[in-house]
Design a protein around this motif. Structure first.
Motif: not given
Length: 500
Positions: A148-151, A155-157, A219-222
């Motif tokens: 959730i944090d990474e997707l 501003k909405y996290r 995509p951050r993990w990738q």
């Protein structure tokens, strides 16, 4: 270094993947993520409340189990142990193998464990299946918070994470309402009622697992794990989906690019060094917030039925009616206050929610000790207290999930989750012991003051050493372990950043 060795070294990649994800507006894609991933806390709340409700039923011979009251207590303990094991094991795996693989796997494990619990034939089979279900939910906490944090855009996290964590109480409410129907022997025979109740979670989970099939890998993990090309394709697919919903995307400033050297596995020694040597203040922050909120929650949650029965003469069969407004208050807090963590800021709102919860609990303690409360007014004060405490507790999970580098996010969540569970177990045992034979209100009153003091402590720690993470990119809050900037800084100190 030889030319051959140099050729095998991973190459630095400059990427705008994080910035492209954070500049996205809210769309149906993000709603799908919230629905598909946020169900985890609903399932946990449902599981805990079901066991609380079926406890008296499965001690009857007509239930098909006929276990003792003492053995009922083992069910909660085994589920808790399962959560801890699941969090530690799958927290590590979600950082190594990816968010998507793990949030599919952990949900499947939960479905199997909870579904089979309804088919239990004796105490030992029931305990085993509860352990399996606990492992699934424990793994969900690590994998889902990370994803959730990474997707979700920066501003909405905060509001999304807090609201999702707060939906635990929607599950608890669903468990209570379902129990009123399914556990009433006038509606369904006792042998079948509690078994059907344990199928509620798996039925909901089967629907959600279909939605999760359409949620992409982070995509951050990738990017940080050596799959830069896949990260670019994932973001392009997301952008096409968003644009297909009629949204025109703005260009991204090239200055927001990050440079990383992908690494598929970060050794545990490196994880520990980063968490406790590089970020000791953040470790103290996360530990304090998680311990204090979990202590308060478990102290009240596991003793409220006894308090209503022993001090206010509420019949056991009427206790669920008092739980319903309590659950609603806990659910509304994160939903109504969550956006303020993104607008007013993390530190200000954490101090406010923790502090107000502490003040209300202290006032309730004074009135409780004076004998000035009824069952209704006691419940009202609990509802007000946990309206704020629920948002604060959710912000604790948000905090530990966003203040550490992406490559160890799942493990950080798992570690602090386990600390919180231990704190909660101590609180539950302590406060039920403080009630004793209900001959005096003094010991429990002191316990309430201690709980209030701990919550105030958690808020003050967040105020003084907290992180202003609102609307910031995760990479700005904590440099990825694989970033060339971090590697350069570590090499300047003469150390290998990924030393084993």
């Amino acid at each position: 270094m030889s030319e051959t060795a140099a050729a095998t070294q991973p190459q630095a990649v400059r990427s705008l993947v994080p910035a492209r994800m954070d500049r996205l507006p809210w769309t149906r894609f993000h709603t799908m993520i919230v629905v598909g991933l946020g169900v985890s806390w609903i399932l946990d709340g449902l599981e805990v409340q079901l066991v609380a409700n079926v406890g008296a039923i499965i001690t009857e011979d007509e239930s098909g189990l006929g276990i003792s009251t003492a053995q009922v207590g083992l069910l909660a303990s085994v589920y808790l142990i399962g959560q801890v094991v699941g969090a530690l094991v799958f927290g590590r795996l979600t950082d190594r193998l990816g968010r998507r693989k793990l949030f599919i796997l952990t949900l499947a494990i939960y479905l199997i464990g909870s579904g089979l619990a309804g088919a239990s034939w004796d105490l030992y089979s029931f305990l085993f299946f509860r352990f399996i279900a606990g492992m699934g939910i424990g793994g969900e906490y690590a994998a889902i918070n990370s994803a959730i944090d990474e997707l979700i855009p920066a501003k909405y996290r905060g509001r999304v994470d807090i609201a999702v964590n707060g939906t635990y109480w929607a599950g608890a409410l669903l468990g209570s309402l379902g129990a009123l129907v399914l556990l009433d022997p006038d509606n369904i025979p006792m042998f079948w009622g509690w078994r059907i109740a344990f199928f509620l979670g798996p039925v909901l989970g089967l629907i959600i697992i279909y939605i999760r099939r359409h949620i992409p890998e982070s995509p951050r993990w990738q990017l940080t794990h050596g799959y830069a090309d896949e990260a670019e394709r994932t973001v392009e697919d997301i952008e096409r989906t968003v644009e297909g919903q009629g949204v025109t995307l703005e260009r991204v400033d090239e200055g927001k690019a990050i440079e990383v050297v992908g690494e598929k596995n970060i050794p545990l020694t490196t994880v520990a060094r980063i968490m406790f040597r590089e970020y000791p203040r953040r470790a103290v922050l996360g530990g304090t917030m998680m311990i204090t909120q979990s202590f308060l929650y478990n102290a009240i949650f596991f003793s409220y039925a006894l308090v209503l029965r022993d001090f206010f003469d509420v019949a056991p069969e009427s206790v669920p009616l008092y739980f319903i407004p309590f659950a609603i208050g806990n659910l509304l807090g994160p939903l109504l206050l969550g956006h303020l963590f993104d607008t007013w800021g993390r530190r200000r709102m954490i101090l406010l929610t923790y502090g107000l919860a502490a003040v209300v609990l202290a006032v309730a303690a004074v009135l409780f000790n004076a004998g000035a409360l009824t069952a209704v007014t006691q419940t009202v004060l609990w509802c007000i207290c946990f309206f704020f405490a629920s948002a604060g507790a959710s912000s604790a999970y948000l905090t530990v999930s966003e203040i550490f580098p992406i490559e160890l996010r799942g493990q950080a969540i798992a570690f602090f989750f386990c600390i919180a569970q231990l704190s909660g177990a101590v609180a539950a045992a302590t406060y039920t012991a403080l009630i004793g034979d209900a001959s005096s209100r003094g010991p429990l009153t002191v316990g309430y003051f201690i709980g209030a003091a701990l919550m105030l402590l958690g808020g003050l720690v967040a105020w003084f050493i907290g992180i202003n993470a609102e609307r910031q990119s995760l990479e700005d809050i904590a440099d990825p372990v694989t970033s060339t900037k971090r590697r350069g800084a570590v090499r300047a100190e003469g150390a290998n950043p990924l030393s084993r």
